[in-house]
Design a protein around this motif. Structure first.
Motif, PDB file in Angstrom:
ATOM      1  N   SER A 130      34.670  38.843  59.453  1.00 56.22           N
ATOM      2  CA  SER A 130      35.269  38.726  60.785  1.00 56.22           C
ATOM      3  C   SER A 130      36.448  37.758  60.801  1.00 56.22           C
ATOM      4  CB  SER A 130      34.213  38.283  61.806  1.00 56.22           C
ATOM      5  OG  SER A 130      33.771  36.963  61.548  1.00 56.22           O
ATOM      6  N   LYS A 131      36.528  36.860  59.819  1.00 61.13           N
ATOM      7  CA  LYS A 131      37.636  35.915  59.768  1.00 61.13           C
ATOM      8  C   LYS A 131      38.914  36.545  59.224  1.00 61.13           C
ATOM      9  CE  LYS A 131      35.732  32.554  57.441  1.00 61.13           C
ATOM     10  NZ  LYS A 131      35.521  31.205  56.846  1.00 61.13           N
ATOM     11  N   THR A 132      38.769  37.672  58.523  1.00 54.85           N
ATOM     12  CA  THR A 132      39.933  38.283  57.883  1.00 54.85           C
ATOM     13  C   THR A 132      40.213  39.707  58.363  1.00 54.85           C
ATOM     14  OG1 THR A 132      38.521  38.980  56.032  1.00 54.85           O
ATOM     15  CG2 THR A 132      39.695  36.890  55.799  1.00 54.85           C
ATOM     16  N   HIS A 133      39.324  40.256  59.198  1.00 58.79           N
ATOM     17  CA  HIS A 133      39.493  41.628  59.677  1.00 58.79           C
ATOM     18  C   HIS A 133      39.307  41.680  61.191  1.00 58.79           C
ATOM     19  CE1 HIS A 133      38.528  42.164  55.410  1.00 58.79           C
ATOM     20  NE2 HIS A 133      39.131  43.332  55.484  1.00 58.79           N
ATOM     21  N   ARG A 134      40.165  42.424  61.842  1.00 54.82           N
ATOM     22  CA  ARG A 134      40.046  42.649  63.278  1.00 54.82           C
ATOM     23  C   ARG A 134      38.965  43.688  63.535  1.00 54.82           C
ATOM     24  NH1 ARG A 134      44.029  42.401  67.205  1.00 54.82           N
ATOM     25  NH2 ARG A 134      43.209  42.941  69.262  1.00 54.82           N
ATOM     26  N   ILE A 135      38.015  43.359  64.381  1.00 60.60           N
ATOM     27  CA  ILE A 135      36.931  44.280  64.731  1.00 60.60           C
ATOM     28  C   ILE A 135      37.183  44.769  66.145  1.00 60.60           C
ATOM     29  CG2 ILE A 135      34.435  44.574  64.917  1.00 60.60           C
ATOM     30  CD1 ILE A 135      34.082  42.201  63.063  1.00 60.60           C
ATOM     31  N   ASP A 136      37.504  46.054  66.304  1.00 62.54           N
ATOM     32  CA  ASP A 136      37.880  46.557  67.623  1.00 62.54           C
ATOM     33  C   ASP A 136      36.654  46.741  68.511  1.00 62.54           C
ATOM     34  OD1 ASP A 136      36.654  49.019  66.976  1.00 62.54           O
ATOM     35  OD2 ASP A 136      38.515  49.830  66.186  1.00 62.54           O
ATOM     36  N   GLU A 137      36.898  47.080  69.784  1.00 63.53           N
ATOM     37  CA  GLU A 137      35.820  47.131  70.778  1.00 63.53           C
ATOM     38  C   GLU A 137      34.779  48.190  70.458  1.00 63.53           C
ATOM     39  OE1 GLU A 137      37.430  47.495  74.642  1.00 63.53           O
ATOM     40  OE2 GLU A 137      38.650  45.696  74.505  1.00 63.53           O
TER      41      GLU A 137
END
Length: 292
Positions: free
Chosen positions: A111-118
């Motif tokens: 989660s610190k390096t990848h965008r997690i969409d809705e």
């Protein structure tokens, strides 16, 4: 680090790879990335070999072996790490456990390096709740639910498995003896040791985990737990100023309830659909989580 050889009574040999060991869990176990051999023949892929000693302060043999006992008792599930092999070195006071190796690491690092969409977050929420339902139906609580204890299996779509069952307890035993957990994610009744402690503590920890993942990934700067949670460990309350008014309303519904109603509110926030959490980022609002 030099390669090490580990010999299992099953006949398999595990050779560690020349990489840094990982420390996992409240018991300080070390995890080695290993190549497994059946006799002299190498097996495909890699495995994770976890070594835990009950010579560590505050531990005893029964406490350390409880992780293996829990994994042996819980029915197989796609969201729970598989125990592939295990053995005990009674003379060395060590437990060895072998699991699948997941190259992508844990949800915290991801989660610190990848965008997690809705959409992904919504699906992840349902996935985690399904794993918890399975655990609880088998009579166990994980007790230490947090992003670091969720390994990323796949990213399209995002799938995780629960790991580190060193703190897992039978639900009927939660009120007895010490509870090993991570304070920043732990439910109030665990901190105070007053009132009933039950499996709903896992839902509380998951919502706290979700908060951390959301805030860490949407923040204008990289945030650690000390920035996400105010004055930790003196004050174990999250810094809810990082979340907008709608987000705080949802937080109140999810967390400021009794343990008996926590499960229902986790799945059905505020009893209303759709429901959107909005994170305040600089001068504009950014949509973070959608229950629609």
């Amino acid at each position: 680090m030099e390669a090490q050889l580990f010999f299992s009574p099953s006949g398999r040999t595990y050779k560690s790879q020349p990489s840094k060991c990982i420390t996992q869990g409240n018991f300080g176990g070390t995890i080695h990335k290993c190549k497994a051999h059946e006799g002299t023949a190498p097996l495909p892929g890699f495995v994770a070999l976890k070594v835990v000693s009950w010579d560590e302060p505050g531990l005893d043999e029964e406490t350390v072996l409880s992780e293996r006992n829990a994994l042996d008792s819980i029915a197989p599930h796609a969201g729970i790490v598989r125990l592939l092999d295990s053995w005990v070195d009674g003379n060395g006071h060590k437990l060895y456990m072998v699991f699948d190796w997941f190259e992508r690491g844990d949800l915290h690092e991801y989660s610190k390096t990848h965008r997690i969409d809705e959409t992904t977050l919504w699906n992840l929420n349902h996935q985690v709740l399904g794993i918890l339902e399975h655990l609880h139906s088998d009579g166990y609580a994980h007790v230490d639910v947090k992003p670091e204890n969720m390994l990323v299996v796949d990213v399209n779509p995002l799938k995780v498995v629960f790991t580190d069952f060193g703190s897992a307890r039978r639900i009927r035993d939660l009120g007895n003896g010490p509870i090993f957990t991570t304070p920043v994610y732990a439910a109030p009744e665990i901190h105070s040791r007053t009132g009933q402690i039950d499996e709903s503590c896992d839902y509380f920890a998951w919502i706290m985990s979700l908060f951390y993942v959301l805030v860490a990934q949407y923040s204008p700067k990289s945030l650690g737990k000390k920035e996400c949670f105010t004055s930790y460990p003196e004050d174990k309350t999250p810094n809810w100023e990082l979340v907008s008014a709608p987000g705080n309303e949802l937080r109140a519904s999810l967390l400021n309830v009794t343990s008996l109603s926590r499960r229902h509110l986790t799945v059905y926030p505020s009893g209303r659909l759709p429901y959107r959490v909005v994170y305040v980022c600089t001068s504009r609002q950014k949509s973070m989580y959608d229950y629609a």
